[in-house]
Design a protein around this motif. Structure first.
Motif, PDB file in Angstrom:
ATOM      1  N   ASN A 245       0.609  -0.816   0.051  1.00 50.93           N
ATOM      2  CA  ASN A 245      -0.198   0.008  -0.193  1.00 50.93           C
ATOM      3  C   ASN A 245       1.023   1.234  -0.111  1.00 50.93           C
ATOM      4  O   ASN A 245       0.521   2.485  -0.664  1.00 50.93           O
ATOM      5  CB  ASN A 245      -1.014  -0.233   1.452  1.00 50.93           C
ATOM      6  N   GLU A 246       2.648   1.050   0.582  1.00 46.68           N
ATOM      7  CA  GLU A 246       3.014   2.340   0.582  1.00 46.68           C
ATOM      8  C   GLU A 246       3.653   2.894  -0.858  1.00 46.68           C
ATOM      9  O   GLU A 246       3.876   3.951  -0.727  1.00 46.68           O
ATOM     10  CB  GLU A 246       4.115   2.305   1.417  1.00 46.68           C
ATOM     11  N   VAL A 247       3.806   1.535  -1.129  1.00 49.10           N
ATOM     12  CA  VAL A 247       4.323   1.652  -2.578  1.00 49.10           C
ATOM     13  C   VAL A 247       2.945   2.261  -3.769  1.00 49.10           C
ATOM     14  O   VAL A 247       3.166   3.294  -4.574  1.00 49.10           O
ATOM     15  CB  VAL A 247       4.473  -0.012  -3.211  1.00 49.10           C
ATOM     16  N   ALA A 248       1.281   1.804  -3.456  1.00 50.69           N
ATOM     17  CA  ALA A 248       0.837   2.213  -4.622  1.00 50.69           C
ATOM     18  C   ALA A 248      -0.296   4.071  -3.978  1.00 50.69           C
ATOM     19  O   ALA A 248       0.190   4.172  -5.227  1.00 50.69           O
ATOM     20  CB  ALA A 248      -0.319   1.174  -3.846  1.00 50.69           C
ATOM     21  N   SER A 249       0.350   3.846  -2.322  1.00 54.30           N
ATOM     22  CA  SER A 249       0.139   5.705  -2.624  1.00 54.30           C
ATOM     23  C   SER A 249       1.102   6.228  -3.140  1.00 54.30           C
ATOM     24  O   SER A 249       0.753   7.748  -3.623  1.00 54.30           O
ATOM     25  CB  SER A 249       0.674   6.022  -0.934  1.00 54.30           C
ATOM     26  N   MET A 250       2.406   6.271  -2.943  1.00 54.91           N
ATOM     27  CA  MET A 250       4.110   7.257  -3.597  1.00 54.91           C
ATOM     28  C   MET A 250       3.401   6.984  -5.544  1.00 54.91           C
ATOM     29  O   MET A 250       3.731   8.308  -5.945  1.00 54.91           O
ATOM     30  CB  MET A 250       4.717   5.968  -3.637  1.00 54.91           C
ATOM     31  N   ALA A 251       3.013   5.640  -5.610  1.00 58.13           N
ATOM     32  CA  ALA A 251       2.553   6.130  -7.209  1.00 58.13           C
ATOM     33  C   ALA A 251       1.657   6.680  -7.482  1.00 58.13           C
ATOM     34  O   ALA A 251       1.652   7.636  -8.154  1.00 58.13           O
ATOM     35  CB  ALA A 251       2.432   4.810  -8.061  1.00 58.13           C
ATOM     36  N   SER A 252       0.495   7.080  -6.861  1.00 54.46           N
ATOM     37  CA  SER A 252      -0.656   7.135  -7.318  1.00 54.46           C
ATOM     38  C   SER A 252       0.107   9.032  -7.031  1.00 54.46           C
ATOM     39  O   SER A 252      -1.278  10.066  -7.210  1.00 54.46           O
ATOM     40  CB  SER A 252      -2.082   7.301  -6.648  1.00 54.46           C
ATOM     41  N   SER A 253       0.488   9.258  -5.537  1.00 54.59           N
ATOM     42  CA  SER A 253       0.925   9.891  -5.137  1.00 54.59           C
ATOM     43  C   SER A 253       1.181  11.262  -6.555  1.00 54.59           C
ATOM     44  O   SER A 253       2.229  12.763  -6.324  1.00 54.59           O
ATOM     45  CB  SER A 253       1.843  11.210  -4.065  1.00 54.59           C
ATOM     46  N   GLN A 254       1.939  10.920  -7.358  1.00 51.21           N
ATOM     47  CA  GLN A 254       2.207  11.268  -8.512  1.00 51.21           C
ATOM     48  C   GLN A 254       1.370  12.199  -9.032  1.00 51.21           C
ATOM     49  O   GLN A 254       1.799  13.239 -10.066  1.00 51.21           O
ATOM     50  CB  GLN A 254       3.507  10.300  -9.563  1.00 51.21           C
ATOM     51  N   HIS A 255       0.677  11.328  -9.314  1.00 49.60           N
ATOM     52  CA  HIS A 255      -0.714  12.089 -10.078  1.00 49.60           C
ATOM     53  C   HIS A 255      -0.947  13.999  -9.415  1.00 49.60           C
ATOM     54  O   HIS A 255      -2.059  14.006  -9.220  1.00 49.60           O
ATOM     55  CB  HIS A 255      -2.237  11.729 -10.249  1.00 49.60           C
ATOM     56  N   LEU A 256      -0.068  14.600  -9.201  1.00 49.44           N
ATOM     57  CA  LEU A 256       0.074  16.325  -8.229  1.00 49.44           C
ATOM     58  C   LEU A 256      -0.853  18.115  -8.915  1.00 49.44           C
ATOM     59  O   LEU A 256      -1.291  17.679  -8.613  1.00 49.44           O
ATOM     60  CB  LEU A 256       1.532  16.807  -8.350  1.00 49.44           C
ATOM     61  N   CYS A 257      -1.246  16.996 -10.603  1.00 45.46           N
ATOM     62  CA  CYS A 257      -1.072  17.849 -10.885  1.00 45.46           C
ATOM     63  C   CYS A 257      -2.676  17.750 -10.845  1.00 45.46           C
ATOM     64  O   CYS A 257      -4.163  18.766 -10.628  1.00 45.46           O
ATOM     65  CB  CYS A 257      -1.625  18.039 -12.619  1.00 45.46           C
ATOM     66  N   GLN A 258      -3.138  16.799  -9.787  1.00 44.27           N
ATOM     67  CA  GLN A 258      -4.938  16.329  -9.659  1.00 44.27           C
ATOM     68  C   GLN A 258      -4.845  16.715  -8.236  1.00 44.27           C
ATOM     69  O   GLN A 258      -6.057  16.095  -7.501  1.00 44.27           O
ATOM     70  CB  GLN A 258      -5.303  15.052 -10.714  1.00 44.27           C
ATOM     71  N   GLY A 259      -4.063  16.950  -7.568  1.00 41.26           N
ATOM     72  CA  GLY A 259      -3.985  17.280  -6.344  1.00 41.26           C
ATOM     73  C   GLY A 259      -4.246  15.608  -4.893  1.00 41.26           C
ATOM     74  O   GLY A 259      -4.548  15.599  -4.689  1.00 41.26           O
ATOM     75  N   PHE A 260      -3.532  14.406  -6.015  1.00 38.34           N
ATOM     76  CA  PHE A 260      -3.768  13.117  -5.364  1.00 38.34           C
ATOM     77  C   PHE A 260      -2.417  13.342  -4.409  1.00 38.34           C
ATOM     78  O   PHE A 260      -1.867  12.045  -3.669  1.00 38.34           O
ATOM     79  CB  PHE A 260      -3.400  12.508  -6.518  1.00 38.34           C
ATOM     80  N   GLY A 261      -1.896  14.168  -3.734  1.00 40.23           N
ATOM     81  CA  GLY A 261      -0.783  13.763  -3.189  1.00 40.23           C
ATOM     82  C   GLY A 261      -1.058  13.707  -1.892  1.00 40.23           C
ATOM     83  O   GLY A 261      -1.895  13.694  -0.981  1.00 40.23           O
ATOM     84  N   ARG A 262      -1.048  12.032  -1.468  1.00 38.88           N
ATOM     85  CA  ARG A 262      -1.485  11.888  -0.048  1.00 38.88           C
ATOM     86  C   ARG A 262      -0.501  11.397   1.106  1.00 38.88           C
ATOM     87  O   ARG A 262       0.303  10.190   0.761  1.00 38.88           O
ATOM     88  CB  ARG A 262      -2.324  11.046  -0.365  1.00 38.88           C
ATOM     89  N   VAL A 263      -1.160  10.772   1.936  1.00 38.35           N
ATOM     90  CA  VAL A 263      -0.505   9.596   3.278  1.00 38.35           C
ATOM     91  C   VAL A 263      -0.533   8.194   3.004  1.00 38.35           C
ATOM     92  O   VAL A 263      -1.151   8.091   1.979  1.00 38.35           O
ATOM     93  CB  VAL A 263      -1.090   9.939   4.758  1.00 38.35           C
ATOM     94  N   THR A 264       0.429   7.616   3.330  1.00 43.00           N
ATOM     95  CA  THR A 264       0.419   6.767   3.096  1.00 43.00           C
ATOM     96  C   THR A 264       0.233   5.385   3.551  1.00 43.00           C
ATOM     97  O   THR A 264       0.181   6.016   4.793  1.00 43.00           O
ATOM     98  CB  THR A 264       2.281   6.140   2.828  1.00 43.00           C
ATOM     99  N   THR A 265      -0.277   4.246   3.289  1.00 37.35           N
ATOM    100  CA  THR A 265      -0.857   3.163   4.433  1.00 37.35           C
ATOM    101  C   THR A 265      -0.454   2.170   4.022  1.00 37.35           C
ATOM    102  O   THR A 265      -0.028   1.802   3.024  1.00 37.35           O
ATOM    103  CB  THR A 265      -2.151   3.241   3.874  1.00 37.35           C
TER     104      THR A 265
END
Ligand SMILES: [Zn+2]
Length: 843
Positions: A245-265
């Motif tokens: 889930n941490e890998v996945a959160s870091m991946a989806s946090s790349q969608h910065l222009c959509q404001g997807f930066g998020r904490v890892t779980t």
């Protein structure tokens, strides 16, 4: 030879490696993980519509835990929608989102594919979606992705059976996937693809469902009881020190222009798959259940497996080069495989492992960031062997332009002794290296891509590549590297950028929409940028036939590559309403250059260089207006003030906290920016002053605010309920309800033709309930829906007027839509009939 080219093309077709960030060099853990992946022969394809639709937890689980080749097929590049990090919109935003997907895949280990579909904006239903997308072409591209990527398992993000419950693009992605599942194996469909690939039948198709698609957990359980496969994707990877889930959160946090930066779980987490088609899995916790994913799957694969499974079992983390003899032996055997698809994939994988295990450092960098199609480029070639394995450097070739330069100097690569070569290459008729899908003009819903082999690729191939021909322990082996541009910034360290092929000169019109509110000439600025040193020529403008420019041409001379020069033209519009396209161009020695260079540079993605036609929209409005001084309260952000200034209004942006009962009366109208009541807290306390201003004779225009389940209070003087009603079809018929109302007659006569040429949508979040004090002015609706009459509401309040509108003026005015300007001018002018008379008297 043709066969060779075909393999090369396939090998690069799904390459997701970008060269802009420093090319990754693998450590022992990573080499071991690559060996594990080399030994898994199963493939999964995840399908949805947009960047950010993809379930990175599942993609990461499949790529890192199952070790499957895993790709995300995003039907679009996410061109619609908003950009939270910069000014890029539409296709340029799609380019950023493409790169954000690639950045996500670099983290979660997946690959990235696309179709030619363009994200044209919101649609409510697949029917509307497929009016913009060419169904046959998008379906063909999904089939192409299946035939070339050859997945065993396909997983849809969305439900194909519930149109109208989510974005039309979403449902369409699932519907096309279900259709393509069968079509891909059909020898009579999309036969033009068989020049490059073969039919393919995936084994099974799933829908990646979740409670999110249902009203609550219980309903989800009830609906799906006993029907689902499920996997725990919350696994921990000791080699990475990370949970999936941490890998996945870091991946989806790349969608910065959509404001997807998020904490890892972290921690256990179930993902559910509903079986839709194909052969049902026997084991519900393994989506590859019953599918042979070992080397035995291939004819001649057994012997390769015997070697490579042993390497995996006995892997030496302290000295991976120990395994080179076995790896090279397997490499020779893989080359003999009959299955061309797996052969290309496995050769690429094992070469990466051999390169890393041998501690090879192979890099080619250019001494400048770009050159021209017939330009020169100085290459610095660096080679280093950091193992004790006997390695010879036989030759290298610079690929491209059909020419092949081979240097014959055979060199022994001694352990940890660097080899440096500098070489100057003269290019001949190379293509520009900008994104392939932006090179031709497409439609609103489709990109135009001529070359079948480009379809599906996330980005253009890099224009220059160098092949290193090595001999490692008596095995001939070659490694291909993209040419990069490498330099250092004192405050940032070493930076890698893609090396580009760009024009000798580019021009740019400073404004993309030029509004002429009367017949007076205006200054039009053109910025000329040199792509080479010492460039000289002329700049000119191409105008619609009834427009005039002076002077016809302006000479320019720029000494340094990358430097800019701004020149001014005077453009005179025709009498009366007119619009068209203005183009700028430069000529050098009789050759014309009509492109603009757009550079996009953010830290989280590689630098992008895009070439667009250098053009602007010119609009001569035939517009009357009353009142001049406009107060503007910014909401979530729009460019309405700039648009109004372009047609001669004096606009002052007001700090809402400073509003009192005295400082508003000087304005002829007050305009609230989009989503002001969603974003500006101070309005709660200042609303009474705004309404007092209206009572005393002012005009107040409120643009759209979003309404959640509990609604939104916009503080209207009379009953007004904002709903989620919207009209997304920008061509939807507009019916005039209040023909004689001043808003449609003064000072401009508004007719149905004023609703032609609108962009993206009619409007959104229209009120659906209002007090009798309000007059609805217009009626419109999307196909198959009831009439929506709340797009523009006006009420007399005291001596002034209160107006609420969900019409998308924030999109239409910057796009130069003349009807929208005229209607907005009427809204600002309402109740000012007398002022006009006074002015006339003065004159
Ligand atoms: Zn989406």
């Amino acid at each position: 030879m043709k066969k060779y080219i075909y393999f090369m093309l396939l090998a690069v077709l799904f390459s997701t490696i970008t060269t802009a960030q420093k090319p990754q060099k693998l450590n022992s853990n990573q080499i071991y993980e690559k060996v594990q992946k080399l030994n898994f022969l199963g493939t999964a394809l995840y399908i949805a519509a947009h960047p950010d639709d993809e379930n990175t937890r599942l993609i990461s689980y499949l790529a890192n835990n199952v070790k499957a080749r895993t790709a995300y097929l995003s039907l679009t590049r996410g061109d619609g929608g908003q950009n939270l990090i910069g000014p890029e919109i539409r296709e340029l935003l799609g380019l950023i989102r493409t790169q954000e997907l690639l950045a996500a895949r670099r983290i979660d280990g997946g690959e990235q594919l696309f179709t030619r579909a363009n994200d044209f904006g919101y649609s409510k239903h697949p029917k509307e979606t497929l009016e913009f997308w060419n169904k046959d072409k998008v379906l063909s591209d999904v089939v192409w992705a299946i035939r070339t990527f050859k997945p065993d398992v396909i997983i849809n993000r969305f439900n194909h059976r519930t149109p109208g419950t989510t974005h039309g693009h979403h449902t369409t992605s699932a519907m096309l996937s279900v259709e393509a599942f069968d079509l891909a194996a059909n020898k009579t469909k999309y036969t033009e693809q068989f020049e490059y690939t073969q039919p393919w039948q995936p084994q099974r198709l799933f829908f990646n469902t979740s409670a999110w698609f249902y009203r609550n957990q219980e309903e989800f359980k009830k609906a799906t009881e006993g029907k689902l496969s499920s996997v725990d994707v919350g696994v921990y990877y000791p080699l990475k020190g990370l949970s999936n889930n941490e890998v996945a959160s870091m991946a989806s946090s790349q969608h910065l222009c959509q404001g997807f930066g998020r904490v890892t779980t972290r921690g256990t987490q179930q993902e559910y798959m509903e079986f839709l088609k194909g052969t049902k899995p026997k084991d519900n916790s393994d989506i590859f259940s019953g599918i042979n994913t070992t080397w035995n799957r291939l004819k001649g694969g057994g012997a390769i497996g015997d070697i490579l499974y042993e390497v995996e079992k006995s892997f030496d983390f302290s000295n991976p080069s120990k395994h080179l003899p076995e790896l090279l032996n397997a490499y020779d055997r893989i080359q003999l495989l009959e299955d061309t698809h797996w052969k290309a994939i496995k050769l690429k994988q094992i070469k990466e492992i051999i390169e890393a295990a041998a501690g090879l450092y192979l890099e080619v960098s250019a001494t400048s960031s770009s050159t021209t199609p017939n330009g020169e480029v100085v290459l610095r070639i660096e080679m280093l062997n950091r193992s004790s394995i006997t390695t010879h450097f036989d030759s290298y070739s610079v690929l491209g332009n059909g020419t092949r330069l081979v240097r014959g100097e055979e060199k022994q690569l001694e352990n940890n002794i660097r080899v440096h070569i500098t070489d100057t290459i003269q290019l001949k008729n190379k293509q520009y290296s900008d994104p392939y899908w932006l090179q031709n003009k497409g439609t609103l819903g489709m990109y135009d891509v001529k070359n079948q082999l480009n379809i599906g690729k996330p980005e253009s191939d890099r224009p220059l590549q160098v092949e290193f021909h090595l001999n490692i322990w008596e095995h001939e082996i070659w490694f291909k590297k993209d040419v990069v541009y490498r330099y250092a910034k004192r405050d940032k360290g070493e930076i890698y950028e893609p090396f580009e092929i760009l024009p000798e000169v580019t021009t740019k019109l400073a404004n993309k929409v030029l509004i002429f509110s009367d017949g007076n000439p205006q200054k039009v600025q053109v910025v000329v940028r040199a792509g080479i040193n010492n460039v000289k020529g002329n700049v000119g403008l191409d105008l619609p036939s009834d427009w005039k420019v002076s002077p016809n041409e302006i000479p320019f001379s720029i000494t340094q590559k990358g430097d800019n020069l701004t020149v001014d033209f005077m453009v005179t519009p025709p009498n009366g309403q007119s619009e068209g396209v203005l183009k700028s161009f430069a000529t050098i020695d009789g050759n014309q250059y009509g492109k603009e260079l757009v550079e996009i540079n953010y830290d989280h993605i590689p630098k992008q260089s895009v070439l667009l036609d250098s053009e602007a929209k010119v609009v001569r409005l035939d517009i009357e207006k009353n009142g001049n001084y406009i107060g503007y309260i910014a909401g979530a952000g729009d460019v309405i003030p700039e648009s109004l200034r372009q047609i001669g209004y004096n606009v002052l942006v007001i700090d809402p906290t400073e509003i009192n009962n005295e400082n508003l009366h000087k304005f002829d109208a007050i305009v609230l920016g989009i989503r002001a009541y969603n974003t500006v807290d101070a309005l709660k306390f200042k609303q009474k002053f705004l309404l007092e201003y209206v009572e005393r004779g002012g005009n107040m225009i409120v643009q759209y605010n979003t309404s959640g389940r509990r609604g939104i209070d916009v503080g209207a003087p009379y009953e007004l309920k904002v709903s989620r009603d919207r009209v997304t079809d920008e061509t939807a018929k507009v019916t005039i309800l209040a023909k004689n109302h001043s808003l449609l007659n003064f000072p401009n006569k508004i007719e149905s033709s004023d609703f032609n040429g609108w962009v993206q949508e009619r409007g959104l979040y229209f009120p659906n309930t209002w007090g009798k004090e309000f007059t609805p002015i217009l009626s419109m609706n999307d196909k198959g829906e009831t009439a929506k009459e709340g797009s523009l509401l006006v009420a007399k309040h005291g001596k002034g007027y209160y107006m609420y509108t969900g019409l998308s003026f924030f999109r239409e005015l910057p796009a130069g839509v003349s009807g929208a300007y005229k209607l907005f001018a009427n809204m600002l002018s309402i109740g000012k009939e007398n002022i006009k008379t006074e002015q006339e008297i003065k004159e």
